[in-house]
Design an enzyme around this catalytic site. Structure first.
Site, PDB file in Angstrom:
ATOM      1  N   HIS A 146       0.817  -1.218   0.000  1.00 54.06           N
ATOM      2  CA  HIS A 146       0.000   0.000   0.000  1.00 54.06           C
ATOM      3  C   HIS A 146       0.849   1.266   0.000  1.00 54.06           C
ATOM      4  O   HIS A 146       0.479   2.252  -0.629  1.00 54.06           O
ATOM      5  CB  HIS A 146      -0.928   0.013   1.220  1.00 54.06           C
ATOM      6  CG  HIS A 146      -2.115  -0.874   1.041  1.00 54.06           C
ATOM      7  ND1 HIS A 146      -2.090  -2.213   1.335  1.00 54.06           N
ATOM      8  CD2 HIS A 146      -3.361  -0.632   0.568  1.00 54.06           C
ATOM      9  CE1 HIS A 146      -3.259  -2.740   1.061  1.00 54.06           C
ATOM     10  NE2 HIS A 146      -4.051  -1.817   0.593  1.00 54.06           N
ATOM     11  N   GLY A 147       1.942   1.241   0.722  1.00 60.60           N
ATOM     12  CA  GLY A 147       2.740   2.462   0.744  1.00 60.60           C
ATOM     13  C   GLY A 147       4.030   2.249   1.496  1.00 60.60           C
ATOM     14  O   GLY A 147       4.135   1.342   2.336  1.00 60.60           O
TER      15      GLY A 147
END
Lengths: 473, 317
Positions: free
Chosen positions: A323-324
């Site tokens: 996701h990040g």
């Protein structure tokens, strides 16, 4: 080009009308050009990176099919290294640098450390990279033949409805659809358009209104206490759901109008009775990707209890990192991995949950929702300290009841939006598809459904709302 | 394909009908609404009989600080918090359209507005007048190239304020107290902290630049006043601690107003020592509270008295 913009409305109309007007043999080319235009509307230069990996994967696919023995593996590794390499440079390099520099400073080795890359993250990089990787893995496993038509393969990676935020498709599910001749089907087109409207409603009315409230609280957490932070966290849970599932609905609807069937990405996740069930209903295309290509490859649950927990933790930690590039996402992944492991340990069975009475089901739904909300705090917070502040103050009784509403009108509108969403989803969509609740033959249901949604958007929609949250991934 | 076009036709007809009904219903409610910043307060002024001799127009720094009862002529405070000069010009056009222009206007000129980015979105507050007032329509269309498309739905004029419009309409049906528009800020213990934060925050570090393009709305405002023979007076409220953009803005603004023959009072240049020596008079760095506002009102009233007297001598005390 955002799905919730007039620019996209014009683009969609032009592409769809041209699609049905063109002979079948030219349609793939139209879709490819349209997808390039769609992607170039963000940052044109990144088309080159996308095409770079497409060329490598296309050649790798053919070579994997041709080669024998160890050579097949080499070509697969080449493709995976190319894809993961792009991800590593654009998404994780600065995160890596940040942590290395921190360590260097901690041990007084150097005050300056490594230099950062000042580059923007290509939109939807994680999505199309994972989709490309699933192609070469499936060719390697012999589940699909390598695609010979470069244009069709490029379209598989770039098909505009799912290019920037999924669903992450599998080659066996979508590639053959580009060869099939699609005819204009009234019922299919209406159902597709309804789905797009439903997605737009989720985004422009529910998500963007919630985002106003959530931002006002999370951008100023230290001025807020218990109940306000709790409500903002609930609001974020619905914001991210409506943002992402709204995007998916628009993507699936747009593809459906042209006759393509994409993978369902959400199935009422907040009605889940366990975390395991939640992950079968939330971002299904990613969770099944992680299951098929990572969890099972690590051994899944076939190598003993401890290794099952280890595999779950690794899968969810990497899912968090997907996701990040931030420790908050790692913690988010860790929490989800821990939940899944504990459920496995306790023997909570997803299938048997249908036998429970409704109060037990409701209790389990509420517990699951709150456990997920706890993970969303790490997802929304901009730093670990902020997440820690939010969690500790939610559970702090001092000043708990000081509710800060900011703008009563926005608060009322967002409450109405969430209420409508729950009513629509629970009463109608829970057991049926939109096509079932608005049968096209009668016309009156789809007409009423469309008019209500359009007028709700006209009255309550946030004009020029936020970008989709998942675009950044 | 034919069925599809028939479906679209039916949908368009239904949308047109529903939009028409909703827009008419909300228009009817809007005109009866006497509360709220998104039109109700303008309606309250429009409903006043007789029309006050003078009006104060400006943003929160006039709304919370200028008490019309301090002035020599019957005056009303029609200021809207957070609104810039583009809105004020649109508001003046609304008054012109409704034949409710006063004899004099006291315009609050906010210095900060002339060094900031122009906010066209303020005009959205006057959305009811879209397609009724060319200036409002044009300014809204300038917000983005898609605005025309959005306003294809007449009901879009109530976008984002459906619930507040309903609430304000229902509240307006009760007997509302007649006010002069002034809304003082009650003093709270925390206000002083706000002032302190503003003072110690080291704000406005970047050297500001005067945005000459922003003057177009002020010039339009002046034109409307001249065209309708409305006496225009301008003033600027004080700051607890001066912003660094003050000198950058005051000089060109002062010379422009001088050239146009418009009296201008910059209270920062003629400070009241009392206000600067007591932090308790301040809500924050830019706003006086209920204790401090009367001093400013009286200062502006004293300054404006000769000009207002010249217009309507019979009404002066």
């Amino acid at each position: 080009m955002l799905f919730n913009s007039i620019q996209f409305l014009v683009f969609f109309l032009v592409v769809t009308i041209s699609y049905f007007l063109l002979p079948h043999r030219f349609r793939w080319f139209l879709l490819l050009v349209a997808s390039c235009v769609f992607y170039a509307a963000f940052i044109p230069i990144y088309l080159l990176i996308l095409f770079g990996t497409i060329i490598i994967d296309y050649i790798a696919g053919i070579q994997i099919e041709h080669a024998t023995g160890q050579k097949r593996k080499y070509f697969l590794i080449l493709s995976l290294v190319a894809n993961i390499g792009v991800l590593a440079v654009f998404k994780y390099y600065n995160f890596f640098t940040d942590n290395v520099n921190l360590l260097l400073q901690q041990f007084h080795i150097t005050a300056h450390g490594l230099s950062y890359l000042s580059i923007a993250l290509p939109i939807g990089l994680s999505f199309h990279t994972f989709q490309a990787m699933s192609y070469t893995i499936e060719v390697y496993r012999g589940n699909v033949p390598a695609e010979r038509n470069f244009g069709i393969y490029a379209l598989y990676v770039m098909f505009y409805p799912q290019l920037v935020a999924g669903p992450i498709e599998r080659p066996q599910a979508i590639l053959h659809q580009f060869y099939e001749e699609k005819r204009f089907d009234f019922e299919r087109v209406i159902v597709g358009l309804e789905r797009m409207l439903w997605g737009l409603f989720k985004k422009a009315v529910v998500s963007d209104l919630l985002s106003m409230y959530v931002n006002s609280i999370y951008n100023n957490t230290h001025a807020n206490t218990g109940l306000t932070l709790l409500i903002a966290t609930y609001a974020f849970a619905f914001q991210i759901y409506c943002d992402f599932s709204g995007y998916s609905d628009i993507a699936l609807g747009a593809a459906q109008v042209m006759g393509f069937k994409l993978m369902e990405n959400f199935s009422l996740p907040y009605f889940s009775k366990s975390i395991t069930e939640f992950w079968r209903r939330w971002h299904i295309s990613l969770s099944s990707w992680l299951r098929d290509y990572l969890y099972i490859s690590l051994g899944g649950n076939r190598k003993g209890t401890l290794k099952t927990y280890r595999n779950l933790m690794i899968t969810m930690l990497l899912g968090g990192l997907w996701h990040g590039a931030s420790w908050n996402f790692v913690i988010w992944g860790f929490l989800n991995g821990a939940y899944l492991s504990i459920e496995k340990m306790l023997g909570i069975n997803v299938k048997s949950s249908s036998n429970y009475s409704w109060p037990v089901k409701l209790f389990r739904v509420l517990v699951t929702f709150h456990l997920i909300c706890l993970t969303w705090v790490f997802f929304r917070a901009t730093s670990f300290s902020q997440a820690f502040y939010v969690i500790t103050h939610i559970f702090n009784p001092v000043g708990f009841w000081n509710l800060r509403i900011q703008d009563a009108s926005i608060f009322a509108s967002m409450t109405m939006g969430v209420g409508l969403l729950l009513v629509f989803e629970y009463l109608y969509l829970r057991r049926h598809q939109i096509a079932d609740i608005t049968p096209v033959r009668g016309w009156k249901y789809p007409l009423a459904f469309s008019v209500v949604l359009i007028m709700l958007m006209v009255g309550f929609g946030v004009s020029g709302g936020d970008q989709f949250i998942y675009f950044q991934f | 394909m034919q069925r599809f076009f028939l479906f679209l036709l039916a949908l368009a007809a239904l949308l047109f009908g529903v939009d028409f009904i909703l827009a008419r219903t909300f228009d009817a409610m809007y005109t009866r609404t006497l509360l709220g910043q998104s039109g109700g307060e303008i309606n309250q002024y429009l409903a006043l009989k007789p029309t006050p001799e003078a009006l104060v127009i400006g943003n929160s720094r006039a709304r919370y600080q200028i008490d019309p009862d301090s002035f020599a002529v019957p005056m009303y405070n029609l200021c809207h918090a957070g609104m810039g000069q583009s809105f004020q010009t649109g508001l003046l056009q609304v008054l012109e359209l409704e034949h409710k222009l006063p004899k004099a206007v006291l315009l609050h000129v906010d210095l900060g507005e002339y060094v900031a980015e122009e906010s066209l979105a303020d005009m959205g507050t006057l959305r009811y007048y879209y397609n009724k007032l060319p200036f409002v329509t044009e300014e809204i269309n300038n917000i983005s190239r898609y605005e025309r498309g959005k306003y294809f739905f007449r009901f879009y004029r109530y976008n984002g304020r459906v619930i507040s419009q309903l609430k304000n309409y229902l509240q307006s049906r009760r007997n509302l107290p007649v006010t002069n528009g002034y809304q003082p800020l009650e003093p709270f213990a925390t206000d002083t902290v706000n002032a302190l934060l503003a003072v110690d925050g080291g704000r406005d570090a970047k050297p500001p630049r005067f945005q000459y393009a922003h003057l177009r709305h002020l010039l339009k405002f002046i034109d409307i006043c001249k065209k309708n023979n409305v006496k225009l007076l301008c003033f600027t409220s004080p700051y607890y601690q001066a912003h660094n953009y003050g000198p950058v803005v005051v000089a060109p603004l002062d010379s422009l107003l001088r050239a146009q023959g418009i009296p201008y009072l910059n209270t920062n240049a003629q400070p009241l020592p009392l206000l600067w020596s007591h932090r308790l008079f301040w809500h924050d760095n830019d706003h006086l509270n209920r204790l401090g506002a009367p001093y400013l009102s009286q200062q502006v009233a004293r300054w404006s008295k000769p000009y207002l007297t010249a217009i309507e001598p019979s009404r002066i005390d």
